[in-house]
Design an enzyme around this catalytic site. Structure first.
Site, PDB file in Angstrom:
ATOM      1  N   ARG A  85     -30.716 -12.049  61.763  1.00  0.00           N
ATOM      2  CA  ARG A  85     -29.975 -13.236  61.304  1.00  0.00           C
ATOM      3  C   ARG A  85     -31.186 -14.328  60.161  1.00  0.00           C
ATOM      4  NH1 ARG A  85     -30.743 -11.765  67.033  1.00  0.00           N
ATOM      5  NH2 ARG A  85     -28.487 -11.473  67.966  1.00  0.00           N
ATOM      6  N   LYS A  90     -25.458 -21.405  47.846  1.00  0.00           N
ATOM      7  CA  LYS A  90     -23.862 -20.728  48.086  1.00  0.00           C
ATOM      8  C   LYS A  90     -24.625 -19.456  48.251  1.00  0.00           C
ATOM      9  CE  LYS A  90     -20.287 -24.041  47.050  1.00  0.00           C
ATOM     10  NZ  LYS A  90     -19.226 -23.730  45.760  1.00  0.00           N
ATOM     11  N   GLU A 100     -21.924 -23.276  30.929  1.00  0.00           N
ATOM     12  CA  GLU A 100     -21.999 -24.497  32.050  1.00  0.00           C
ATOM     13  C   GLU A 100     -22.745 -25.695  31.689  1.00  0.00           C
ATOM     14  OE1 GLU A 100     -20.534 -24.100  35.299  1.00  0.00           O
ATOM     15  OE2 GLU A 100     -19.761 -21.674  34.892  1.00  0.00           O
ATOM     16  N   LYS A 123     -26.976 -30.873  39.274  1.00  0.00           N
ATOM     17  CA  LYS A 123     -27.203 -30.165  40.203  1.00  0.00           C
ATOM     18  C   LYS A 123     -27.529 -30.414  41.656  1.00  0.00           C
ATOM     19  CE  LYS A 123     -24.804 -25.995  42.289  1.00  0.00           C
ATOM     20  NZ  LYS A 123     -24.926 -24.772  41.607  1.00  0.00           N
ATOM     21  N   GLU A 151     -19.870 -28.162  50.780  1.00  0.00           N
ATOM     22  CA  GLU A 151     -18.523 -29.138  49.962  1.00  0.00           C
ATOM     23  C   GLU A 151     -17.786 -29.091  50.954  1.00  0.00           C
ATOM     24  OE1 GLU A 151     -17.903 -25.947  47.332  1.00  0.00           O
ATOM     25  OE2 GLU A 151     -15.874 -26.717  46.763  1.00  0.00           O
ATOM     26  N   ARG A 204     -19.308 -32.029  45.688  1.00  0.00           N
ATOM     27  CA  ARG A 204     -19.342 -30.854  44.826  1.00  0.00           C
ATOM     28  C   ARG A 204     -18.017 -30.195  44.260  1.00  0.00           C
ATOM     29  NH1 ARG A 204     -23.571 -26.651  47.784  1.00  0.00           N
ATOM     30  NH2 ARG A 204     -23.420 -25.302  46.277  1.00  0.00           N
ATOM     31  N   ASN A 206     -16.718 -28.022  39.738  1.00  0.00           N
ATOM     32  CA  ASN A 206     -15.755 -27.370  39.086  1.00  0.00           C
ATOM     33  C   ASN A 206     -14.489 -27.996  37.613  1.00  0.00           C
ATOM     34  OD1 ASN A 206     -15.916 -25.155  41.322  1.00  0.00           O
ATOM     35  ND2 ASN A 206     -15.363 -27.102  43.160  1.00  0.00           N
ATOM     36  N   HIS A 212     -12.841 -25.451  35.690  1.00  0.00           N
ATOM     37  CA  HIS A 212     -12.415 -24.464  36.346  1.00  0.00           C
ATOM     38  C   HIS A 212     -11.965 -23.170  36.928  1.00  0.00           C
ATOM     39  CE1 HIS A 212     -16.957 -24.158  36.450  1.00  0.00           C
ATOM     40  NE2 HIS A 212     -17.041 -22.847  37.069  1.00  0.00           N
ATOM     41  N   HIS A 253     -11.295 -19.853  35.956  1.00  0.00           N
ATOM     42  CA  HIS A 253     -10.336 -18.254  36.933  1.00  0.00           C
ATOM     43  C   HIS A 253      -9.166 -17.927  36.771  1.00  0.00           C
ATOM     44  CE1 HIS A 253     -13.308 -21.016  40.356  1.00  0.00           C
ATOM     45  NE2 HIS A 253     -14.120 -20.157  39.058  1.00  0.00           N
ATOM     46  N   HIS A 272     -18.070 -15.114  32.301  1.00  0.00           N
ATOM     47  CA  HIS A 272     -17.978 -16.535  33.617  1.00  0.00           C
ATOM     48  C   HIS A 272     -17.999 -17.855  32.486  1.00  0.00           C
ATOM     49  CE1 HIS A 272     -16.956 -19.347  36.549  1.00  0.00           C
ATOM     50  NE2 HIS A 272     -18.167 -19.308  36.518  1.00  0.00           N
TER      51      HIS A 272
HETATM   52 ZN    ZN Z   1     -18.862 -21.535  36.893  1.00  0.00          ZN
END
Ligand code: ZN
Ligand code: ADP
Length: 359
Positions: free
Chosen positions: A121, A143, A185, A227, A237, A242, A246, A249, A253, A266
């Protein structure tokens, strides 16, 4: 050494950044938690010498240390690999007081963080990112997660670390392409949040390209602070803040999906995506051409790719409409209004998005 404090009430933590930090791992962890047992989850490519020096330092601080190695690459971010690690942790005698230390790039951070969040947990977890991308982006914000065969990062959690220890010296062995991808980035942070930082990058291209230690410490510290500000304002988010992270992005993506993940790193796809987004912002009259040019020139000086690959534009558009950020098929983008400031722009006509794919 620089320190960035991430303020999240009882989940607050420090990011420490500097050359030679690995040797201080034991002290860093021991000053934040009782550390009798540590499980070091490391990317096979960085076991020697990085994970080894982390472990040695932890042992000097009095910890019993087990090491679990994972094979490099995104394919390891799977439920099967998480299960293997849960079982290996049980076999290594991990209990609720064990601390998980992730040593590697974004893949290890996400996977080891997910395993830490779920085993017994939830265990305390320390990130020791060794790629530029992970140092400036993925190791901050909590994340963690794994991929499903059809969906990246679909299973996961918000699980804040006990701390993040960044040794800029680990970047010395990072392959050139991986290093440059991380810079994609970095440029993003300048465009979305900090015009002064963007100008600093423009005037320090030579230092950045030779991986100068002081330049790296400055870049990583600034990106982590930027950040952290966003994460502090919108930890999970929920209020949309947040989303500024992106920028580029949605295009990125789509490019990653259509080229089949693996063609572009990426951060490379982020660079191409930012060029698309900047062109889109210009075509909507939100910025003028000079910002598109400035962004292009900085990315080019850092030797990042700029052009959308020759794939079917319909396929790219279809992929954009499947993006998580799309609501009811309406295309939404994070677009600059000036250097250092972006806004969420909803309901963009698909023809404009298509036109922005290429210059
Ligand atoms: Zn990224
Ligand atoms: P990212 O952090 O960009 O998400 P990964 O975790 O997939 O990427 O790491 C990218 C690649 O770089 C992997 O092959 C990994 O083994 C390798 N790697 C990570 N850190 C280092 C380093 N400091 N030196 C050399 N190779 C590294």
């Amino acid at each position: 050494m620089s320190r960035v404090r991430v303020n999240l009430s009882e989940r607050s933590y420090d990011i420490e950044i500097g050359a030679g930090m690995l040797a201080r791992s034991g002290e860093f962890v021991a000053s934040r938690s009782r550390v009798s047992h540590a499980v070091c989850i490391a990317d096979a490519n960085v076991v020697s010498p990085y994970a080894e020096s982390v472990e040695e330092s932890l042992r000097s601080a009095g910890a019993r240390v087990a090491r679990l190695t994972i094979q490099p690459g995104e394919r390891c971010k799977s439920v099967a690999e998480a299960e293997r690690l849960w079982n290996a942790m049980l076999a290594a005698g991990a209990d609720r007081k064990s601390v998980v230390i992730a040593v590697g790039g974004g893949v290890v951070g996400d996977l080891a963080g997910f395993v830490a969040a779920t085993y017994a947990r939830g265990l305390a977890f320390v990130q020791v990112p060794t790629t530029l991308l992970a140092q400036v982006d993925s190791s901050v914000g909590g994340k963690v997660g794994v991929n499903l065969p059809g969906a990246k990062n679909m299973v996961g959690a918000f699980w804040q670390p006990l701390g993040v220890l960044i040794d800029t010296a680990t970047l010395a062995t990072l392959p050139d392409r991986e290093y440059r991808a991380g810079l994609g980035e970095v440029v993003k942070y300048g465009v979305i949040l900090d015009a002064e930082f963007f100008a600093w990058l423009e005037s320090h291209v030579a230092e950045i390209n030779r991986r100068d230690a002081a330049a790296l410490e400055h870049i990583i510290t600034r990106c982590c602070r930027l950040k952290a500000d966003v994460v502090e304002a919108d930890e999970r988010e929920t209020i949309g803040l947040r989303a500024v992270l992106n920028y580029g992005h949605t295009f990125c993506h789509a490019i990653e999906a259509v080229t089949g993940y693996g063609e572009y790193l990426h951060g490379e796809a982020v660079a191409i995506g930012m060029m698309c987004a900047a062109r889109l912002a210009a075509s909507l009259g939100r910025i003028d051409q000079s910002l598109v040019v400035r962004q292009r020139e900085l990315l080019a000086a850092l030797r990042l790719p700029l052009e959308t690959p020759s794939v079917d534009d319909d396929a790219l558009l279809a992929a954009m409409q499947h993006d998580k950020k799309v609501e009811h098929g309406r295309l939404r983008f994070i677009l600059p209004t000036r250097l250092g400031h972006v806004e969420l722009v909803g309901d963009v006509a698909p023809e404009l998005a298509r036109a922005a794919l290429r210059s």
